[in-house]
Design an enzyme around this catalytic site. Structure first.
Site, PDB file in Angstrom:
ATOM      1  N   ASP A  72       0.840  -1.347  -0.282  1.00 18.97           N
ATOM      2  CA  ASP A  72      -0.024   0.150  -0.026  1.00 18.97           C
ATOM      3  C   ASP A  72       0.847   1.412   0.239  1.00 18.97           C
ATOM      4  O   ASP A  72       1.372   1.422   0.981  1.00 18.97           O
ATOM      5  CB  ASP A  72      -1.351  -0.035   1.315  1.00 18.97           C
ATOM      6  CG  ASP A  72      -2.095   0.846   1.458  1.00 18.97           C
ATOM      7  OD1 ASP A  72      -1.656   2.227   1.142  1.00 18.97           O
ATOM      8  OD2 ASP A  72      -2.463   0.654   1.227  1.00 18.97           O
ATOM      9  N   HIS A  73       0.719   1.755  -1.192  1.00 18.95           N
ATOM     10  CA  HIS A  73       2.249   2.688  -1.286  1.00 18.95           C
ATOM     11  C   HIS A  73       2.031   3.921  -0.365  1.00 18.95           C
ATOM     12  O   HIS A  73       3.370   4.633   0.268  1.00 18.95           O
ATOM     13  CB  HIS A  73       2.242   3.305  -2.770  1.00 18.95           C
ATOM     14  CG  HIS A  73       0.961   4.466  -3.257  1.00 18.95           C
ATOM     15  ND1 HIS A  73       0.484   4.156  -3.627  1.00 18.95           N
ATOM     16  CD2 HIS A  73       1.506   5.952  -3.405  1.00 18.95           C
ATOM     17  CE1 HIS A  73      -0.914   5.070  -3.723  1.00 18.95           C
ATOM     18  NE2 HIS A  73       0.288   6.025  -4.373  1.00 18.95           N
ATOM     19  N   HIS A 135      -5.836   3.007   1.168  1.00 17.69           N
ATOM     20  CA  HIS A 135      -4.872   4.254   1.866  1.00 17.69           C
ATOM     21  C   HIS A 135      -5.535   4.910   2.502  1.00 17.69           C
ATOM     22  O   HIS A 135      -5.078   4.977   3.193  1.00 17.69           O
ATOM     23  CB  HIS A 135      -4.683   5.043   0.337  1.00 17.69           C
ATOM     24  CG  HIS A 135      -4.187   4.291  -0.662  1.00 17.69           C
ATOM     25  ND1 HIS A 135      -2.886   3.224  -0.807  1.00 17.69           N
ATOM     26  CD2 HIS A 135      -4.365   4.795  -2.365  1.00 17.69           C
ATOM     27  CE1 HIS A 135      -2.705   3.189  -1.756  1.00 17.69           C
ATOM     28  NE2 HIS A 135      -3.027   4.143  -2.562  1.00 17.69           N
TER      29      HIS A 135
HETATM   30  C1  BG6 Z   1      -3.723   4.817  -6.302  1.00 18.34           C
HETATM   31  C2  BG6 Z   1      -4.569   4.250  -7.236  1.00 18.34           C
HETATM   32  O1  BG6 Z   1      -3.717   2.883  -5.641  1.00 18.34           O
HETATM   33  O2  BG6 Z   1      -3.247   5.431  -5.570  1.00 18.34           O
HETATM   34  C3  BG6 Z   1      -5.149   5.928  -8.168  1.00 18.34           C
HETATM   35  O3  BG6 Z   1      -5.390   3.595  -8.018  1.00 18.34           O
HETATM   36  C4  BG6 Z   1      -5.010   7.161  -7.307  1.00 18.34           C
HETATM   37  O4  BG6 Z   1      -6.685   5.763  -8.374  1.00 18.34           O
HETATM   38  C5  BG6 Z   1      -3.248   6.841  -7.046  1.00 18.34           C
HETATM   39  O5  BG6 Z   1      -4.329   7.825  -8.195  1.00 18.34           O
HETATM   40  C6  BG6 Z   1      -2.984   8.394  -5.796  1.00 18.34           C
HETATM   41  O6  BG6 Z   1      -2.060   7.933  -5.294  1.00 18.34           O
HETATM   42  P1  BG6 Z   1      -1.325   9.396  -4.665  1.00 18.34           P
HETATM   43  O7  BG6 Z   1       0.884   8.799  -3.670  1.00 18.34           O
HETATM   44  O8  BG6 Z   1      -0.237  10.456  -5.807  1.00 18.34           O
HETATM   45  O9  BG6 Z   1      -1.391   9.965  -3.803  1.00 18.34           O
END
Ligand code: BG6
Length: 388
Positions: A72-73, A135
């Site tokens: 989960d980044h 997230h």
């Molecule tokens: C991803 C989603 O996990 O996270 C995307 O699938 C979203 O839809 C993205 O745009 C958002 O990541 P960040 O790091 O740009 O907030």
């Protein structure tokens, strides 16, 4: 890489989850699922609890849980880890971190991008499954969890699972009261006109591109403290923040109006566009006025501000941290199976509540902060979003 003479491989799958099962079976046959090997899985793993379990069972056939790294980044973002440091590396916040002092919590993940040509995936998932299941619930867990006894992967993840288990399910009769679904229509974002979601999709759709939820955590620490979450595409700003809103002072000795109202203390943990943690406190306006006047000031807690420590962190891609951890076999910042299951369970119940009440997404103009109902979600309880 080789460690203590033994070969180790770490593989990263970021393909359609429908292929995960077949790939891991083939990996096992090819000898890439030995006891020192690891597998990193990109989200989404499944679309609901049932499909998650199906995929995960196939993965579990080839790999032990300790070898599986569900990414989960958001957990790799520097400020998210700083939140852990703030909570558990300082003695001053933890005594305040409960329903005696905190009024409510807000978690906003606003994006200006639209869905564009990702719609074949997105139309099936929507904002609830794309952003909330992973997230947003992860951020909520890090704010709400009890102090773990150490930073061992299982100590941290045990605490997060407890939070997920304490989340009050959203029942059908509460769906309209505690949730808002939205979908963007045409509008203007960052000064340029943009199409509606349905125009990008090429046909009518009931998929939500925005969701706002009031979540309640039924435990001693958080009873009575709502957690408001909202996320959406084509919003007014790219902004991700967690706001800890403290309660008002019990009695104001300063009066109101011209002498300055007292703004309740607020801790803002900003992940995007800037990474910062700031605390707003009340302060005396400098001057010789006979009647003391107050003003709110914002103190940044992210890095030293006295010159010598002032070193804004180098902006890192969250994946840098996570892939390094996976290579080192550290799963603290990865999602354990029971954690993902619990998150899916809560999300499935919410999705069922929407189906049962036939909740269609409300329109919002691209470039706004979502449907008006998302503001009402807070204003009905006398609160408002930090950014509107
Ligand atoms: C991803 C989603 O996990 O996270 C995307 O699938 C979203 O839809 C993205 O745009 C958002 O990541 P960040 O790091 O740009 O907030």
């Amino acid at each position: 890489k080789a460690r203590s003479g033994e070969e180790e491989t770490t593989s990263f799958l970021a393909v359609s989850p429908s292929l995960y099962g077949r790939i891991v079976t083939a990996m096992k046959a090819a000898g890439l699922a030995e006891k020192n090997d690891r597998i990193v899985l990109e989200k989404p793993v499944g679309r609901d609890l049932e499909s998650f379990r199906e995929i995960d069972d196939a993965v579990a056939d080839a790999f032990d849980e300790r070898q599986v790294f569900r990414i989960d980044h958001y957990l790799g973002k520097e400020t998210v880890q700083n939140l852990i440091a703030l909570r558990f590396g300082n003695a001053i916040f933890e005594p305040l971190w409960n329903n005696l002092t905190i009024d409510h919590v807000q978690i906003t993940v606003g994006e200006t991008v639209g869905v564009g040509d990702r719609w074949p995936y997105y139309d099936e998932y929507g904002a609830l499954r794309d952003m909330v299941q992973n997230h947003m619930l992860q951020l909520l867990c890090l704010v709400a969890m009890e102090p773990p006894s150490d930073l061992d992967p299982d100590s941290v993840r045990n605490e997060k699972v407890k939070v997920l288990r304490s989340l009050r399910p959203v029942m059908a009769e509460d769906a309209e009261r505690v949730t808002v679904r939205g979908q963007y229509t045409a509008g203007e974002v960052e000064g340029r006109p943009v199409e509606s979601y349905e125009a990008e999709r090429g046909q009518p759709s009931d998929t939500e591109t925005f969701v706002a939820i009031r979540a309640d955590i039924d435990n001693w620490r958080w009873a009575g403290v709502p957690f408001f979450m909202r996320t959406g595409k084509r919003l007014a700003e790219k902004r991700t923040e967690i706001v800890i809103q403290f309660k008002p002072v019990p009695h104001s000795i300063f009066g109101h109006g011209e002498r300055g109202d007292i703004y309740d203390n607020r801790l803002v943990i900003e992940l995007q566009p800037d990474e910062d943690i700031s605390l707003s406190v009340m302060n005396k306006k400098p001057g010789l006025e006979q009647r003391m006047q107050l003003q709110p000031i914002r103190m940044s807690l992210s890095w030293g501000q006295d010159g010598k420590d002032a070193a804004p962190p180098r902006r890192r891609v969250a994946y840098e941290r996570l892939l390094l951890d996976a290579l080192n076999g550290d799963s603290t910042l990865f999602v354990r199976r029971d954690e993902a299951e619990q998150a899916w369970k809560w999300v499935d119940e919410l999705a069922d509540a929407w189906t049962c009440r036939e909740c269609k997404p409300l329109d919002y103009a691209a470039g706004s902060w979502g449907p008006e109902a998302a503001d009402l979600l807070l204003s009905r309880t006398g609160r408002k979003w930090n950014v509107r």
